[in-house]
Design a protein around this motif. Structure first.
Motif, PDB file in Angstrom:
ATOM      1  N   LYS A  34      -3.318  11.141   0.964  1.00 46.82           N
ATOM      2  CA  LYS A  34      -3.541   9.709   0.778  1.00 46.82           C
ATOM      3  C   LYS A  34      -4.670   9.367  -0.185  1.00 46.82           C
ATOM      4  O   LYS A  34      -4.691   8.275  -0.724  1.00 46.82           O
ATOM      5  N   ASN A  69       0.586  13.812   5.290  1.00 47.29           N
ATOM      6  CA  ASN A  69       0.032  12.479   5.493  1.00 47.29           C
ATOM      7  C   ASN A  69      -0.141  11.806   4.134  1.00 47.29           C
ATOM      8  O   ASN A  69      -0.980  12.225   3.332  1.00 47.29           O
ATOM      9  N   THR A  70       0.644  10.767   3.905  1.00 49.54           N
ATOM     10  CA  THR A  70       0.564  10.030   2.633  1.00 49.54           C
ATOM     11  C   THR A  70      -0.214   8.730   2.784  1.00 49.54           C
ATOM     12  O   THR A  70      -0.426   8.023   1.798  1.00 49.54           O
ATOM     13  N   HIS A  72      -0.580   4.791   4.407  1.00 48.57           N
ATOM     14  CA  HIS A  72       0.409   3.705   4.460  1.00 48.57           C
ATOM     15  C   HIS A  72      -0.099   2.513   3.664  1.00 48.57           C
ATOM     16  O   HIS A  72      -1.279   2.429   3.331  1.00 48.57           O
ATOM     17  N   HIS A  75      -1.084   1.873  -2.433  1.00 48.56           N
ATOM     18  CA  HIS A  75      -1.916   2.996  -2.827  1.00 48.56           C
ATOM     19  C   HIS A  75      -2.883   2.541  -3.905  1.00 48.56           C
ATOM     20  O   HIS A  75      -2.531   1.726  -4.758  1.00 48.56           O
ATOM     21  N   GLY A  81       3.206   2.398  -2.215  1.00 43.48           N
ATOM     22  CA  GLY A  81       2.508   3.381  -1.397  1.00 43.48           C
ATOM     23  C   GLY A  81       3.072   4.766  -1.671  1.00 43.48           C
ATOM     24  O   GLY A  81       4.207   4.904  -2.131  1.00 43.48           O
ATOM     25  N   ALA A  83       3.958   6.817   0.524  1.00 45.52           N
ATOM     26  CA  ALA A  83       5.016   7.105   1.497  1.00 45.52           C
ATOM     27  C   ALA A  83       6.397   6.838   0.922  1.00 45.52           C
ATOM     28  O   ALA A  83       7.306   7.656   1.073  1.00 45.52           O
ATOM     29  N   GLU A  99       9.901  10.796   8.083  1.00 43.62           N
ATOM     30  CA  GLU A  99       8.792   9.922   8.455  1.00 43.62           C
ATOM     31  C   GLU A  99       8.752   9.758   9.970  1.00 43.62           C
ATOM     32  O   GLU A  99       9.767   9.488  10.598  1.00 43.62           O
ATOM     33  N   GLY A 105       3.198   6.665   7.587  1.00 41.90           N
ATOM     34  CA  GLY A 105       2.669   7.458   6.490  1.00 41.90           C
ATOM     35  C   GLY A 105       2.661   8.961   6.734  1.00 41.90           C
ATOM     36  O   GLY A 105       2.215   9.727   5.901  1.00 41.90           O
TER      37      GLY A 105
END
Length: 129
Positions: A34, A69-70, A72, A75, A81, A83, A99, A105
């Protein structure tokens, strides 16, 4: 181009320039993306997948849970984002990560699904195709 990016990023991981991106414990391995730009996050994903492939090829058992983990929401490096971009990219790769409904995320999979997918990616028939 991706190969060079992976080499540079992997060097950053080795020299601890890039920290807190991967975590490993006996029960779970996670990739934290992230805080990265989209390009860096995709590069980190490919390095991580190569690391997973090497672990499986050497006979190492993967932990019960693997996750990405991206984060949520929007970005900081793009209007979308991570995700949504990762969901599309993981589908393109036919990766078994999905997901998590209760963890926005996060993309999770099991060791069984990941091992099967990694072994199918390294089979000679698929490489030749």
């Amino acid at each position: 181009m991706l190969e060079k990016a992976c080499e540079l990023f992997d060097l950053g991981l080795t020299l601890d320039v890039c920290t807190d991106i991967q975590s490993k414990s006996p029960t779970q391995w996670f990739l934290y993306l992230k805080s990265l730009s989209l390009g860096a996050a995709l590069t980190a994903l490919h390095i991580w997948m190569n690391d997973l492939s090497k672990a499986v090829e050497s006979g190492e058992d993967l932990p019960a849970v693997l996750g990405i983990n991206t984060g949520h929401g929007k970005h900081k490096y793009s209007d979308k984002g991570l995700a949504s971009v990762f969901e599309s990219h993981l589908k393109e790769l036919n990766a078994p990560f999905h997901e998590a409904p209760d963890k926005i995320g996060w993309f999770l999979t099991t060791n069984v699904a990941a091992t099967s997918w990694l072994e199918s990616r390294s089979s000679p028939e698929l490489v030749a195709a």
